[in-house]
Design a protein around this motif. Structure first.
Motif, short mmCIF file in Angstrom:
data_model
loop_
_atom_site.label_atom_id
_atom_site.label_comp_id
_atom_site.label_asym_id
_atom_site.label_seq_id
_atom_site.Cartn_x
_atom_site.Cartn_y
_atom_site.Cartn_z
N SER A 1 0.82 -1.22 0.00
CA SER A 1 0.00 0.00 0.00
C SER A 1 0.85 1.27 0.00
O SER A 1 0.59 2.20 -0.78
CB SER A 1 -0.94 0.01 1.21
OG SER A 1 -1.88 -1.04 1.14
N LYS B 1 -11.22 8.87 -5.62
CA LYS B 1 -11.35 8.92 -4.16
C LYS B 1 -10.91 7.62 -3.49
O LYS B 1 -11.00 7.50 -2.27
CB LYS B 1 -12.81 9.23 -3.79
CG LYS B 1 -13.26 10.62 -4.25
CD LYS B 1 -14.68 10.90 -3.80
CE LYS B 1 -15.12 12.30 -4.25
NZ LYS B 1 -16.52 12.60 -3.83
N SER B 2 -10.45 6.65 -4.27
CA SER B 2 -10.00 5.39 -3.69
C SER B 2 -8.73 5.62 -2.88
O SER B 2 -7.87 6.41 -3.27
CB SER B 2 -9.73 4.36 -4.79
OG SER B 2 -10.90 4.06 -5.51
N THR B 3 -8.62 4.93 -1.77
CA THR B 3 -7.39 4.98 -0.98
C THR B 3 -6.46 3.88 -1.47
O THR B 3 -6.84 2.97 -2.20
CB THR B 3 -7.69 4.78 0.51
OG1 THR B 3 -8.17 3.44 0.71
CG2 THR B 3 -8.73 5.78 1.00
N LYS B 4 -5.21 3.96 -1.03
CA LYS B 4 -4.23 2.93 -1.40
C LYS B 4 -4.67 1.57 -0.88
O LYS B 4 -4.52 0.55 -1.56
CB LYS B 4 -2.86 3.30 -0.84
CG LYS B 4 -2.27 4.58 -1.44
CD LYS B 4 -0.94 4.92 -0.81
CE LYS B 4 -0.36 6.19 -1.41
NZ LYS B 4 0.96 6.54 -0.82
N GLN B 5 -5.22 1.57 0.34
CA GLN B 5 -5.69 0.31 0.91
C GLN B 5 -6.87 -0.27 0.11
O GLN B 5 -6.96 -1.49 -0.09
CB GLN B 5 -6.09 0.51 2.38
CG GLN B 5 -4.93 0.82 3.32
CD GLN B 5 -4.41 2.25 3.17
OE1 GLN B 5 -5.11 3.13 2.63
NE2 GLN B 5 -3.20 2.50 3.67
N ASP B 6 -7.76 0.61 -0.36
CA ASP B 6 -8.89 0.16 -1.18
C ASP B 6 -8.38 -0.52 -2.46
O ASP B 6 -8.92 -1.56 -2.88
CB ASP B 6 -9.78 1.34 -1.57
CG ASP B 6 -10.55 1.91 -0.40
OD1 ASP B 6 -10.74 1.19 0.59
OD2 ASP B 6 -10.93 3.10 -0.47
#
Length: 306
Positions: A274, A286-291
């Protein structure tokens, strides 16, 4: 084996976070550095200090601040008026386990002083190269929600950490036990329960953990998927692929196996991959690295045993 005692002691001190403890030990056995992230007060420094105190090696703590200089970390050559020669003074980085507290409070110039030590296990000062002690680990903490007085870690610095762990809050039962221990003054005293020789032997054994071709292809499939995702501008590098392989071997070893299975890769992938992603700013993503890593883990085919 000493690591079993280390894990036991960490779980007795750092309550309710057995997964975090196992990930930290995974990094240690894989000879990797650890970045602990979360809000203030979640015990990041306590965890790092307990890991260090669990071994019989040399421990050093460096509090990063805005006015800290690179020479305050790695050392410098200075002119000795008595001998009329230049002498070398080693900095606190020369230790087996180094706690960098609040790493993102130092300016980028000081942060970059860690790069050579973390990657090449050596430091260059005044034209001379000095090797780091063996083993050598950096455990760094940062509070990502703070903005005043902090500086973001550059991608090159993040890539030197084998794993990045969001610590998180304990559950209600574990937090209640923590309060009772503090109230009764019964918190466990930390002591060295493993030697550096035991740690070195375990690290060599981890390198012998085998990975079958289908599992290795699965691992590479995850890495390459990060480079092809529409929301990712810069995916995981070959260094990150090596890190995922080493972490998977170490995780399998901690689970008493001498071979890696896909579940080992899936267990460590979110914490190894991540922080190595650079997301695109186009299209209001808007996605996060974890997503993104979770999506990749859900979509890349897992090899079937047999």
């Amino acid at each position: 084996m000493g690591m079993e005692q280390v894990i036991k002691q960490l779980n007795e001190v750092y309550l309710g976070k057995e997964d975090v403890v196992r990930l930290c030990c995974t990094a240690l056995l894989a000879e990797g550095h650890i970045l602990l992230e979360d809000v203030p007060g979640t015990g990041k420094t306590l965890l790092a200090k307990t890991i260090a105190a669990s071994f019989d090696g040399v421990f050093s703590r460096i509090q990063f601040t805005a006015d800290l200089l690179p020479s305050d970390v790695i050392g410098a050559d200075y002119f000795n008026m008595q001998t009329q020669t230049f002498d070398h003074r080693q900095g606190p980085i020369f230790a087996n386990i180094v706690l960098i507290d609040e790493i993102n409070r130092a300016v980028p110039r000081t942060q970059s002083a860690l790069l050579e030590a973390m990657e090449e296990r050596q430091v260059s000062i005044g034209g001379e190269t000095y090797p780091m002690p063996k083993p050598f680990f950096v455990i760094a903490t940062q509070n990502p929600i703070e903005s005043a007085g902090t500086f973001p870690l550059p991608d090159a610095q993040l890539d030197r950490f084998l794993i990045s762990i969001p610590v998180g809050y304990p559950d209600v039962a574990e937090e209640r036990e923590l309060l009772l221990q503090v109230m009764r003054q019964t918190r466990k005293t930390v002591e060295a329960v493993a030697t550096l020789d035991e740690l070195r032997r375990a690290q060599e054994e981890v390198k012998q953990v085998s990975i079958q071709d289908d599992v290795l292809d699965y691992l590479l499939g995850l890495v390459h998927a990060t480079r092809e995702h529409a929301s990712v501008e810069v995916g995981v590098s070959p260094r990150g692929a090596i890190a995922l392989m080493r972490a998977s071997q170490s995780y399998a070893y901690l689970n008493d196996r001498l071979y890696v299975i896909p579940e080992d890769v899936k267990a460590v992938a979110p914490y190894v991959l991540s922080h190595r992603l650079t997301l695109t700013l186009e299209g209001g993503i808007k996605s996060t690295k974890q997503d993104i890593i979770r999506y990749i883990l859900d979509t890349v085919s897992v090899p079937v045993e047999g």
